[in-house]
Design a protein around this motif. Structure first.
Motif, PDB file in Angstrom:
ATOM      1  N   LEU A  81       0.815  -1.209   0.000  1.00 14.55           N
ATOM      2  CA  LEU A  81       0.000   0.000   0.000  1.00 14.55           C
ATOM      3  C   LEU A  81       0.854   1.266   0.000  1.00 14.55           C
ATOM      4  O   LEU A  81       0.591   2.203  -0.772  1.00 14.55           O
ATOM      5  CB  LEU A  81      -0.943  -0.008   1.212  1.00 14.55           C
ATOM      6  N   SER A  82       1.897   1.296   0.822  1.00 11.08           N
ATOM      7  CA  SER A  82       2.741   2.493   0.896  1.00 11.08           C
ATOM      8  C   SER A  82       3.463   2.779  -0.421  1.00 11.08           C
ATOM      9  O   SER A  82       3.408   3.904  -0.931  1.00 11.08           O
ATOM     10  CB  SER A  82       3.751   2.372   2.051  1.00 11.08           C
ATOM     11  N   PRO A  83       4.166   1.800  -1.033  1.00 11.44           N
ATOM     12  CA  PRO A  83       4.773   2.077  -2.325  1.00 11.44           C
ATOM     13  C   PRO A  83       3.761   2.452  -3.392  1.00 11.44           C
ATOM     14  O   PRO A  83       4.038   3.278  -4.258  1.00 11.44           O
ATOM     15  CB  PRO A  83       5.506   0.782  -2.686  1.00 11.44           C
ATOM     16  N   ALA A  84       2.544   1.864  -3.334  1.00 10.23           N
ATOM     17  CA  ALA A  84       1.516   2.206  -4.312  1.00 10.23           C
ATOM     18  C   ALA A  84       1.101   3.668  -4.176  1.00 10.23           C
ATOM     19  O   ALA A  84       0.936   4.383  -5.178  1.00 10.23           O
ATOM     20  CB  ALA A  84       0.307   1.288  -4.143  1.00 10.23           C
ATOM     21  N   VAL A  85       0.924   4.122  -2.933  1.00  9.42           N
ATOM     22  CA  VAL A  85       0.574   5.529  -2.703  1.00  9.42           C
ATOM     23  C   VAL A  85       1.688   6.444  -3.187  1.00  9.42           C
ATOM     24  O   VAL A  85       1.437   7.500  -3.786  1.00  9.42           O
ATOM     25  CB  VAL A  85       0.279   5.768  -1.203  1.00  9.42           C
ATOM     26  N   PHE A  86       2.937   6.044  -2.955  1.00 11.06           N
ATOM     27  CA  PHE A  86       4.067   6.852  -3.402  1.00 11.06           C
ATOM     28  C   PHE A  86       4.082   6.974  -4.925  1.00 11.06           C
ATOM     29  O   PHE A  86       4.316   8.054  -5.475  1.00 11.06           O
ATOM     30  CB  PHE A  86       5.369   6.240  -2.908  1.00 11.06           C
TER      31      PHE A  86
END
Length: 486
Positions: free
Chosen positions: A451-456
């Motif tokens: 989720l975090s890399p996707a948001v980035f």
């Protein structure tokens, strides 16, 4: 026909945040309260002891030292970057606007995840407290929704109101742990006081990696000191002092309290006690060494600890929302400041509504407030904040290479590079042991991790769109603000 005077034609100045409101202690209260020391100790430290043995206190010291190293470059940069965007502003200056805009979205997800999930803990902890004190059950949802209203009101009020409230709540939750420590030390523990927790043979064991993962998570939110720069007195001094004070206090206090509870049961018995009843370890210790009334008080203070953490994160999120609204990335309305309380109240309302939507969504799905709402929402938030710390550490030497300055190499190169290596190691530890944080299936854990890399990546796409469609917003992103005077 009425005559309009020149005085009547003069527009009313827009309200601004209340500068000069917060001293070192006030900012430290926000940061330490966000960490929720009592909740971390009573709820998580028993698992650290269970998995890492009696060397667990050293894990908290090592995490504190790592974050203190990170704080060297971080606070040095705070003297040069005055933006209210904190993480994303620092990252923008060092690594460029696209990475900075990606970091801005990651910060929103990270801080919201760290706060909204805790409403599940509020409902769960309140339910446990009422059962322990009165022998009855209550539903968790009304408590969580009531918490949303209370925290929303706290964020609506002035920042100094929040600082005073957090000061009281923090004294309560740390005070009960000090009371436990006093009882154990006066009575000499189960078999006399021992320093075996700090012996290398008990520290360097297979479970130490797990302890370090838990320990780093226990400091989450400490970097939010810089978010309050615009409201701090003498921010060039206040912000660094508050940062070091928060990190130093948390590292030493966590290690001390974990060591104390080990002494309460004895080096040979504490792991077995933690395995038998991890959730009751601290309550059993304080009942034995202080009294049942203190255990009851600890149950109550668990709730106030959670409320303090919620309010601290809520205030941090509001200020991130305000900064991004002023940047033109979020709706301009979110940048409105209350004329009396001088708080970013519209951003606060938006955050409260988002929290209510998430809480009600998990409730409607029949989710467990602790095992799913808390753990599944908190975990990507925690990972997001760790990634932001890593990017900020990398940004520091890159920034100082490009500007003239008189800062020493220790602050601008050596400490940030060391922090980069240490934080990358911490992230690897957390990701490797993410199942211990979530208790979820591999499929769910994969979603939470990506989720975090996707948001980035979404942030990078947003940066590309802004550069093409709104070039003025893109060019002015994270620009130095003009000094605001009262």
């Amino acid at each position: 026909m009425p005559v309009t005077t020149s005085e009547e034609r003069t527009p009313t100045p827009a309200a601004t945040l209340r500068s000069g409101s917060l001293g070192t202690a006030d900012i430290a209260f926000f940061v330490v309260s966000a960490a929720a020391p009592l909740t971390v100790m009573a709820g998580v430290a028993p698992l650290a002891i269970l998995l890492g043995g009696i060397g667990a206190p050293v894990g908290y010291l090592l995490a504190g030292i790592t974050l203190a190293v990170f704080a060297v470059g971080f606070t040095t940069m705070s003297r040069h970057v005055r933006s209210g965007g904190a993480f994303y502003a620092y990252i923008t200056r060092g690594l460029g606007r696209p990475v900075g805009i990606g970091a801005a979205l990651l910060a929103l997800i990270g801080y919201n995840g760290m706060e909204i999930g805790v409403y599940g803990l509020l409902g769960s902890a309140s339910k446990d407290t009422v059962r322990a004190l009165f022998g009855t059950d209550i539903p968790w949802l009304p408590v969580s929704l009531a918490g949303l209203i209370v925290i929303g009101y706290g964020g609506y009020r002035s920042i100094d109101f929040g600082a005073k409230l957090l000061g009281v709540l923090l004294v309560a939750e740390t005070g009960i742990l000090v009371l436990l420590a006093g009882g154990v030390l006066v009575k000499g523990g189960a078999h006399g006081l021992s320093g075996a927790s700090f012996a290398p043979g008990n520290v360097f064991v297979p479970g130490t990696a797990v302890v370090l993962a838990f320990a780093f998570a226990a400091f989450t939110g400490f970097e939010s000191t810089v978010i309050y720069r615009r409201e701090a007195r003498d921010p060039e001094r206040t912000v660094p002092r508050a940062t070091y004070l928060a990190v130093g206090f948390l590292g030493l206090f966590y290690a001390f309290v974990v060591w104390v509870v080990i002494q309460a049961f004895g080096d040979a018995e504490v792991v077995k006690a933690a395995a038998t009843d991890p959730g009751g370890l601290f309550f059993s210790a304080i009942t034995t060494y202080v009294g049942g009334w203190a255990s009851d008080l600890m149950h109550v203070f668990i709730i106030t600890s959670v409320l303090a953490s919620l309010l601290a994160f809520h205030n941090a999120i509001n200020r991130y929302g305000l900064a991004l609204a002023e940047e033109g990335v979020l709706p301009r309305a979110w940048g409105r400041i209350h004329p009396r309380h001088r708080s970013p109240y519209v951003a606060g309302i938006a955050q409260t509504v988002l929290g209510a939507v998430v809480v009600l969504g998990f409730w409607a799905a029949g989710a467990d407030p602790y095992g799913q709402l808390l753990l599944w929402v908190n975990t990507p938030g925690m990972i997001g904040l760790f990634v932001l710390q890593l990017l900020a550490a990398i940004a520091v030497p890159c920034y100082f290479r490009r500007i003239p300055h008189q800062e020493g190499a220790l602050r601008t190169v050596v400490a940030p590079v060391a922090a980069t290596v240490l934080l990358a190691t911490a992230i690897a530890l957390v990701l490797t042991h993410v199942d211990l944080f979530t208790g979820a299936s591999p499929a769910v854990n994969t979603v939470l991790i990506v989720l975090s890399p996707a948001v980035f990546v979404i942030g990078l796409a947003l940066a590309w769109w802004l550069r093409r469609e709104r070039p003025q917003v893109y060019e002015n992103f994270a620009a130095e603000p003009a000094e605001v005077t009262e």
